[in-house]
Write an enzyme that holds these catalytic residues in place. Structure first.
Site, PDB file in Angstrom:
ATOM      1  N   HIS A   1       0.847  -1.199   0.000  1.00 16.79           N
ATOM      2  CA  HIS A   1       0.000   0.000   0.000  1.00 16.79           C
ATOM      3  C   HIS A   1       0.879   1.244   0.000  1.00 16.79           C
ATOM      4  O   HIS A   1       2.101   1.158   0.164  1.00 16.79           O
ATOM      5  CB  HIS A   1      -0.914   0.030   1.234  1.00 16.79           C
ATOM      6  CG  HIS A   1      -0.176   0.182   2.529  1.00 16.79           C
ATOM      7  ND1 HIS A   1       0.565  -0.838   3.093  1.00 16.79           N
ATOM      8  CD2 HIS A   1      -0.034   1.242   3.366  1.00 16.79           C
ATOM      9  CE1 HIS A   1       1.117  -0.429   4.219  1.00 16.79           C
ATOM     10  NE2 HIS A   1       0.781   0.855   4.400  1.00 16.79           N
TER      11      HIS A   1
ATOM     12  N   ASP B   1       0.589   5.213   1.945  1.00 18.80           N
ATOM     13  CA  ASP B   1      -0.220   5.800   3.024  1.00 18.80           C
ATOM     14  C   ASP B   1      -1.130   6.922   2.529  1.00 18.80           C
ATOM     15  O   ASP B   1      -0.702   7.798   1.770  1.00 18.80           O
ATOM     16  CB  ASP B   1       0.696   6.349   4.130  1.00 18.80           C
ATOM     17  CG  ASP B   1       1.504   5.227   4.784  1.00 18.80           C
ATOM     18  OD1 ASP B   1       1.031   4.077   4.771  1.00 18.80           O
ATOM     19  OD2 ASP B   1       2.601   5.510   5.287  1.00 18.80           O
TER      20      ASP B   1
ATOM     21  N   HIS C   1       4.784   0.282   0.096  1.00 15.73           N
ATOM     22  CA  HIS C   1       5.535  -0.462   1.102  1.00 15.73           C
ATOM     23  C   HIS C   1       4.690  -1.575   1.695  1.00 15.73           C
ATOM     24  O   HIS C   1       3.458  -1.583   1.546  1.00 15.73           O
ATOM     25  CB  HIS C   1       6.073   0.473   2.193  1.00 15.73           C
ATOM     26  CG  HIS C   1       5.024   1.245   2.930  1.00 15.73           C
ATOM     27  ND1 HIS C   1       4.414   2.362   2.416  1.00 15.73           N
ATOM     28  CD2 HIS C   1       4.475   1.060   4.162  1.00 15.73           C
ATOM     29  CE1 HIS C   1       3.540   2.840   3.287  1.00 15.73           C
ATOM     30  NE2 HIS C   1       3.548   2.063   4.348  1.00 15.73           N
TER      31      HIS C   1
ATOM     32  N   ARG D   1       5.493   6.375  14.187  1.00 17.89           N
ATOM     33  CA  ARG D   1       5.287   6.855  12.804  1.00 17.89           C
ATOM     34  C   ARG D   1       4.728   8.275  12.765  1.00 17.89           C
ATOM     35  O   ARG D   1       3.750   8.576  13.443  1.00 17.89           O
ATOM     36  CB  ARG D   1       4.339   5.921  12.044  1.00 17.89           C
ATOM     37  CG  ARG D   1       4.414   6.152  10.540  1.00 17.89           C
ATOM     38  CD  ARG D   1       3.448   5.290   9.795  1.00 17.89           C
ATOM     39  NE  ARG D   1       2.243   6.029   9.479  1.00 17.89           N
ATOM     40  CZ  ARG D   1       1.275   5.574   8.702  1.00 17.89           C
ATOM     41  NH1 ARG D   1       1.367   4.374   8.162  1.00 17.89           N
ATOM     42  NH2 ARG D   1       0.211   6.297   8.458  1.00 17.89           N
TER      43      ARG D   1
HETATM   44  C1  SIN Z   1       3.104   1.130   7.761  1.00 19.49           C
HETATM   45  O1  SIN Z   1       2.506   0.605   6.824  1.00 19.49           O
HETATM   46  O2  SIN Z   1       3.029   2.325   8.001  1.00 19.49           O
HETATM   47  C2  SIN Z   1       3.957   0.275   8.663  1.00 19.49           C
HETATM   48  C3  SIN Z   1       5.216  -0.140   8.015  1.00 19.49           C
HETATM   49  C4  SIN Z   1       6.083  -0.962   8.919  1.00 19.49           C
HETATM   50  O3  SIN Z   1       5.718  -1.183  10.072  1.00 19.49           O
HETATM   51  O4  SIN Z   1       7.122  -1.397   8.487  1.00 19.49           O
END
Ligand code: SIN
Length: 282
Positions: free
Chosen positions: A95, A97, A252, A267
């Protein structure tokens, strides 16, 4: 330059050694590395949440995540957590973000606080190099298209109520999952000026004017194509690593291969702007 930049793979991404994200004098070079590589993993940054926020604010305004639990006293910092006894991770499918917002997020920044000894890597796919490798005919077709994105099927009550991530309080606020947006399928990237594919398997629901089976077939083809090893890189985490990825140039996926171990990340997501189609923006 006071630090070292090492490409991760031929497909995109770089590691940075010897930088100090709290030093404002280094920000210009860090930002350039981010623009050039799409993903940068900056090693050995043992900083506080306030210092992470100050660094993120140099990129732009902070976007407060609607759905994730947050760090105590820091609503702008989302918790990305999987405990030893939990099975489901966050972000386990490909996906990018916040593509469900009309002005989707520019970048996300993950600070590794606690990582398993082995596993829990994050994979990234470049939407520059994967788009460039398509045939001229398909590239031209995609340049003329738009696609719909939504938060409803991922964060809404139907998707979450019985899920482990909701029951453990890691993801919630299902009533806020009301975002639907339409974006060009191929954008002119606002930083690099390059063409980038802007759809993703997580949040894109269908191509504008296409039926569900047609949309699913094209999405499946593009997911297979874009996630080929040639277009990807992988970040192996250790505590203190800060990875920043450009949501308009990458996908990612968090690899869920560390059951029985704790993984904790902080995050921060930075606001972006409305995206212009490649065809019209040159
Ligand atoms: C995410 O998708 O923001 C998480 C990515 C991760 O935990 O590596």
């Amino acid at each position: 330059m006071t630090f070292e930049i090492k490409p991760l793979t031929g497909g995109g991404g770089a590691e940075i050694f010897g930088a100090d994200v709290t030093n404002p004098d280094q920000f210009g070079d860090i930002h350039q590395a981010f623009a050039d590589n799409g993903v940068i993993a900056i090693r050995d940054q043992h900083i506080s949440p306030d210092q992470q926020l100050a660094f993120a604010r140099r990129f732009g305004e902070i976007n407060v995540n609607r759905f994730f639990a947050n760090v105590d006293g820091h609503p702008e910092i989302a918790l990305v957590l999987k405990e030893k006894d939990q099975k489901k991770n966050i972000g386990g499918g490909w996906h990018t973000d916040h593509s469900y917002d009309m002005e989707p997020a520019m970048c996300s920044m993950l600070h590794a606080i606690e990582t398993p000894e082995v596993g829990g890597d994050t994979l990234f796919a470049s939407m520059y190099t994967s788009f460039e490798a398509l045939s001229d005919g398909l590239k031209d077709t995609l340049r003329g298209m738009h696609a719909w994105h939504s938060s409803r099927h991922v964060f809404g009550a139907k998707a979450r109520t019985d899920s482990e991530t909701a029951k453990t309080g890691r993801i919630g606020n299902t009533d806020a999952a009301k975002q639907d947006s339409i974006h060009p399928v191929v954008i002119r990237h606002p930083l690099s000026g390059r063409e980038a594919l802007y759809i993703n398997p997580g949040f894109t629901t269908h191509f504008n004017g296409w039926s569900d089976p047609e949309s699913k077939a094209l999405m499946a083809f593009l997911e297979n194509h874009c996630t080929q090893p040639e277009f990807t890189c992988r970040v192996r985490w250790r505590p203190g690593t800060i990875t920043i990825w450009d949501n308009r140039a990458t996908w990612h996926k968090a690899v869920n291969d560390y059951h029985g171990h704790r993984r904790l990340m902080h995050r921060i997501t930075v606001e972006g702007s409305e995206l212009a189609p490649a065809k019209l923006a040159a």
